[in-house]
Scaffold this motif. Structure first.
Motif: not given
Length: 252
Positions: A113, A143, A153, A158, A160
């Motif tokens: 992240l 991302v 994304s 996902n 992020s």
């Protein structure tokens, strides 16, 4: 004269016999029998001469690795799509957090992240708890793996954080642009408009709350509380539109 000599002889004989009389024994013996053996000692033999028994090794317990997190500076080339000149935060103020997360496959994984340097402790604290709880996360990539396309994304479920973009339906910068927001399992926790609509067809079945399910976030649950404990607010508490995936420092 003979009488006196006889008396003297008797006296001498008595003294002589008393001097040679053996000491009394508690166990009688018969003439000619061997002397009794001494009683065994009550003192245990020295352990110095006794070989030690080999110790059986204790069985070792194997399991998933402990949570780990590493915070480092991030280079410009790791953010080819998500950062550009004019963004509200210089990339030098961003940090890459590489950490363990628990997957939907019930196995540990390592994800990344990008967040602002001022909130790295918050992020590590929360995600450590999620991992220890075995709370599942689908995946955790920058991302930029989706060319900073927020829709792509989210469609890939996902998780992020940083992405220099405008807030949905607004001309203002999103909290993601400041590196102070995280979208967690966006498929299971979609952005839902006031009329119940979702932009992603694969998320429609997750549009209502409360709801049970893997990786789902509900009001007042331990995930919401974990973020609240470090000063982050949940988009599921917004009035009208709900953003169940969204957590941000100080709200917004």
């Amino acid at each position: 004269m003979k009488r006196a000599a006889a008396i003297a002889f008797v006296v001498l004989a008595s003294v002589s016999c008393g001097a040679t009389e053996p000491v009394a024994s508690s166990a009688p013996t018969t003439p000619g029998s061997p002397a009794p053996s001494p009683a065994p000692s009550s003192v245990p033999p020295s352990t110095a001469t006794t070989p030690a028994s080999p110790r059986t090794p204790s069985p070792t317990r194997t399991g998933p690795p402990a949570f780990s997190a590493k915070v480092t500076k991030i280079s410009r080339d790791r953010l080819p799509y998500s950062w550009r000149p004019g963004c509200p935060v210089p990339y030098q103020d961003l940090r890459l957090v590489t950490m363990t997360y628990w997957g939907f496959d019930d196995k540990p994984h390592t994800g990344e992240l990008v967040v602002r340097d001022t909130v790295t402790d918050d992020v590590v604290t929360v995600f450590r708890k999620l991992y220890d709880w075995r709370w599942p996360i689908r995946q955790m990539k920058l991302v930029d793996a989706y060319k900073a396309d927020d829709y792509a994304s989210i469609d890939a479920d996902n998780t992020s954080a940083f992405n220099c973009r405008r807030a949905t339906g607004s001309s203002s910068w999103s909290k993601h642009s400041y590196g102070q927001a995280i979208d967690l399992n966006p498929l299971e926790n979609p952005y839902v408009t006031a009329d119940g609509g979702t932009a992603h067809k694969n998320a429609k079945k997750y549009a209502s709350r409360p709801m049970s399910g893997k990786g789902v976030i509900n009001a007042g649950d331990k995930v919401v509380k974990a973020f609240a404990n470090v000063g982050w607010e949940w988009g599921g508490y917004w009035s009208g539109t709900k953003d169940y995936q969204h957590f941000s420092k100080g709200g917004g």
